[in-house]
Design a protein around this motif. Sequence first.
Motif, PDB file in Angstrom:
ATOM      1  N   ASN A  24      87.159  59.313  19.923  1.00  0.00           N
ATOM      2  CA  ASN A  24      87.957  58.117  19.671  1.00  0.00           C
ATOM      3  C   ASN A  24      89.178  58.101  20.589  1.00  0.00           C
ATOM      4  O   ASN A  24      89.338  58.989  21.449  1.00  0.00           O
ATOM      5  N   GLU A  25      90.037  57.096  20.400  1.00  0.00           N
ATOM      6  CA  GLU A  25      91.164  56.967  21.326  1.00  0.00           C
ATOM      7  C   GLU A  25      92.126  58.138  21.259  1.00  0.00           C
ATOM      8  O   GLU A  25      92.801  58.462  22.232  1.00  0.00           O
ATOM      9  N   ALA A  26      92.158  58.811  20.108  1.00  0.00           N
ATOM     10  CA  ALA A  26      93.020  59.989  19.973  1.00  0.00           C
ATOM     11  C   ALA A  26      92.377  61.238  20.588  1.00  0.00           C
ATOM     12  O   ALA A  26      92.973  62.308  20.595  1.00  0.00           O
ATOM     13  N   GLY A  27      91.152  61.100  21.085  1.00  0.00           N
ATOM     14  CA  GLY A  27      90.477  62.240  21.703  1.00  0.00           C
ATOM     15  C   GLY A  27      89.696  63.106  20.733  1.00  0.00           C
ATOM     16  O   GLY A  27      89.123  64.122  21.114  1.00  0.00           O
ATOM     17  N   ALA A  28      89.653  62.697  19.469  1.00  0.00           N
ATOM     18  CA  ALA A  28      88.916  63.486  18.469  1.00  0.00           C
ATOM     19  C   ALA A  28      87.446  63.067  18.446  1.00  0.00           C
ATOM     20  O   ALA A  28      87.120  61.898  18.701  1.00  0.00           O
ATOM     21  N   PRO A  29      86.534  64.023  18.135  1.00  0.00           N
ATOM     22  CA  PRO A  29      85.108  63.663  18.068  1.00  0.00           C
ATOM     23  C   PRO A  29      84.864  62.611  16.995  1.00  0.00           C
ATOM     24  O   PRO A  29      85.466  62.654  15.921  1.00  0.00           O
ATOM     25  N   THR A  30      84.021  61.675  17.305  1.00  0.00           N
ATOM     26  CA  THR A  30      83.641  60.660  16.321  1.00  0.00           C
ATOM     27  C   THR A  30      82.115  60.549  16.316  1.00  0.00           C
ATOM     28  O   THR A  30      81.471  60.739  17.337  1.00  0.00           O
ATOM     29  N   TYR A  31      81.554  60.333  15.126  1.00  0.00           N
ATOM     30  CA  TYR A  31      80.111  60.402  14.943  1.00  0.00           C
ATOM     31  C   TYR A  31      79.569  59.064  14.479  1.00  0.00           C
ATOM     32  O   TYR A  31      80.179  58.394  13.651  1.00  0.00           O
ATOM     33  N   LEU A  32      78.407  58.720  14.979  1.00  0.00           N
ATOM     34  CA  LEU A  32      77.759  57.475  14.568  1.00  0.00           C
ATOM     35  C   LEU A  32      76.970  57.765  13.293  1.00  0.00           C
ATOM     36  O   LEU A  32      75.766  57.991  13.326  1.00  0.00           O
ATOM     37  N   ALA A  33      77.696  57.756  12.173  1.00  0.00           N
ATOM     38  CA  ALA A  33      77.111  58.186  10.901  1.00  0.00           C
ATOM     39  C   ALA A  33      76.166  57.137  10.337  1.00  0.00           C
ATOM     40  O   ALA A  33      76.298  55.939  10.617  1.00  0.00           O
ATOM     41  N   PHE A  34      75.247  57.594   9.526  1.00  0.00           N
ATOM     42  CA  PHE A  34      74.291  56.710   8.867  1.00  0.00           C
ATOM     43  C   PHE A  34      74.869  56.295   7.516  1.00  0.00           C
ATOM     44  O   PHE A  34      75.185  57.141   6.687  1.00  0.00           O
ATOM     45  N   TYR A  35      74.999  54.986   7.336  1.00  0.00           N
ATOM     46  CA  TYR A  35      75.537  54.483   6.078  1.00  0.00           C
ATOM     47  C   TYR A  35      74.434  53.920   5.194  1.00  0.00           C
ATOM     48  O   TYR A  35      74.499  53.974   3.976  1.00  0.00           O
ATOM     49  N   HIS A  36      73.425  53.364   5.805  1.00  0.00           N
ATOM     50  CA  HIS A  36      72.313  52.806   5.029  1.00  0.00           C
ATOM     51  C   HIS A  36      71.049  52.871   5.861  1.00  0.00           C
ATOM     52  O   HIS A  36      71.075  52.621   7.068  1.00  0.00           O
ATOM     53  N   ILE A  37      69.953  53.229   5.218  1.00  0.00           N
ATOM     54  CA  ILE A  37      68.659  53.257   5.898  1.00  0.00           C
ATOM     55  C   ILE A  37      67.639  52.569   5.001  1.00  0.00           C
ATOM     56  O   ILE A  37      67.629  52.774   3.786  1.00  0.00           O
ATOM     57  N   ARG A  38      66.811  51.776   5.629  1.00  0.00           N
ATOM     58  CA  ARG A  38      65.664  51.215   4.915  1.00  0.00           C
ATOM     59  C   ARG A  38      64.415  51.470   5.744  1.00  0.00           C
ATOM     60  O   ARG A  38      64.399  51.210   6.949  1.00  0.00           O
ATOM     61  N   VAL A  39      63.385  51.995   5.107  1.00  0.00           N
ATOM     62  CA  VAL A  39      62.106  52.262   5.766  1.00  0.00           C
ATOM     63  C   VAL A  39      61.040  51.527   4.971  1.00  0.00           C
ATOM     64  O   VAL A  39      60.853  51.795   3.780  1.00  0.00           O
ATOM     65  N   ARG A  40      60.388  50.577   5.613  1.00  0.00           N
ATOM     66  CA  ARG A  40      59.325  49.832   4.938  1.00  0.00           C
ATOM     67  C   ARG A  40      58.010  50.038   5.657  1.00  0.00           C
ATOM     68  O   ARG A  40      57.946  49.943   6.888  1.00  0.00           O
TER      69      ARG A  40
END
Lengths: 328, 328
Positions: A55-71
């Motif tokens: 992020n802008e502060a230089g800290a690691p940021t993760y593309l976390a999973f908030y919702h998943i749907r599998v059909r």
Amino acid sequence: MTDVAENSSALRLKRRVRVRLGMSGSIHLLAAQIGDWTWETVACLCHADVLSARNEAGAPTYLAFYHIRVRGGLALHSGSMRPGDRLVVAATCFRQGPMSVLTAHRIERDGSGDSEGSLRVVDDSPPNAVELYERPRENAMYVETFNHWIARSSPDSNSDLVKSAPPEFTTDHLPELPAAYDLRSTFLRARTKHTFHDPDDPEYRSSAETVEFEYPVDVVRDLNGVGLLYFASYLSLTDKAAHALWRRQGRSNRDFLDRIVLDRQISYLRNADLDSTLVLSARTRTHVTDLGREVVDVLIRDRDSGYVLAVSTLHTLNPPQEKSCPNL
Amino acid sequence: MTDVAENSSALRLKRRVRVRLGMSGSIHLLAAQIGDWTWETVACLCHADVLSARNEAGAPTYLAFYHIRVRGGLALHSGSMRPGDRLVVAATCFRQGPMSVLTAHRIERDGSGDSEGSLRVVDDSPPNAVELYERPRENAMYVETFNHWIARSSPDSNSDLVKSAPPEFTTDHLPELPAAYDLRSTFLRARTKHTFHDPDDPEYRSSAETVEFEYPVDVVRDLNGVGLLYFASYLSLTDKAAHALWRRQGRSNRDFLDRIVLDRQISYLRNADLDSTLVLSARTRTHVTDLGREVVDVLIRDRDSGYVLAVSTLHTLNPPQEKSCPNL
């Protein structure tokens, strides 16, 4: 056997894939693969180096999973992929504000006229909202992942995660999801009702039996490469709860593996630290006329804080039960 | 982010890889990826369609894992890969008779002069026997997999598997392993002594504490895409036994994750059916002068038959223990 990814335009990513041993056999491995596809799709379409974002502060940021749907369906579902199967995967992203993104994958068998008899996929344009929510292709499987960017607010804790995107992440060029399909009301219902399926649906009758048991986080299997509880592990835990209930109801392991999960949704509300003990619980509802159809609701909570970590609902099609027939 | 595989000659396969989330964080996911690399390497070098092989009778045959060795060092080991890390993997195969093949992977960090400071890999020729067993590169990790072809002798059982190769599988063109490095004596010793490390080595002293516990096969996580107990699951089970012993000895989860597995060997002797209950046991030996070095022996057995399913030995480098110092 290597995946072939192709960025045919700025708004789609297409892959021809042969199913590897390492992405089949369990929802854990399949989800791990699909999660990587999501990350790869977002990296490609939203211009962020998802694998090492800061992020802008230089800290690691993760593309976390908030919702998943599998059909899935009878032709293709999460339990029906076998090593060597040929698939075509078409993916695209939808805009969801400055910190989030929705990625949709359409997965189809690509028979190439071989012995499996399925046809070669002709139209591999990515799915749009109408296809996703109104007119899905009959033999396709769909995976939607809703991700947002998070960073740790303290380096040694997985409890207080804050939203934080890398500055290069851009979604302005992506299509918006029409308001009719807005997912946030779905998320809100799941958070408050602890199910994705209408609790008052008269077509389903609750089973009296439920399970609830403690589960210490498995430090051997549950964490991901950045020390967070892996999103794919939550899917395994959902199935562990569903399996425990299944066995309590006197049903076999073989039948559990042979059931078809037609629809699986999960919302991730919180992460957990490695010394945590979780509480997994499951309950089922059976269709009043078609006894092979079930809705399974699973809740994952943190034992000590009581916080709900995840809410999940599965729609399953179960193999016919052997019945005792005393009159025969 | 996709792997780049390159068949530069008939006897090697080279990949430049960025570590995906789905191949890091647990030995299970890393092994799943490395197993797929082995299958891909054998497919490429030995001309067999590993993902959908059939024997002369037309029955499915699988390139099963019989022995795996993973060796790392401080610079790179199975627990030190993080999403986004850049690797160069050079792989080759060695001849091992008509039903088997040994695949060796050398894995190195590929710094490309970036912030990690590691150098770009210059010599990516595949490892030969002398490099593997006499002069390994200092910063490299090595994975050897010994595979043989097996088929089920009865369709519903994982117990009686027989050797059976697809007719197109050819290894005549591969280099032989010099007799001095023959692995079969290693396998025999592991099978009879239940360890890969000299039981009489005076440099190590046995710890009094051991663990032994029952483990029902986890139908949610342990099976592979063809219904067999997945080879990567055995590695998780090995770590589960080692972890149980670690915790019994009063050590923390954090320290367990921070330990470095320098060397891990496992021989697979049998598979198991999905309704099986296994018995996992572990014991450790500590180095007499360097208390941070341990040898952990794990045995996986079938509870009902008593058969040994797998023998594994880990060499670990443990983080310094916090000691109580009453005189300070």
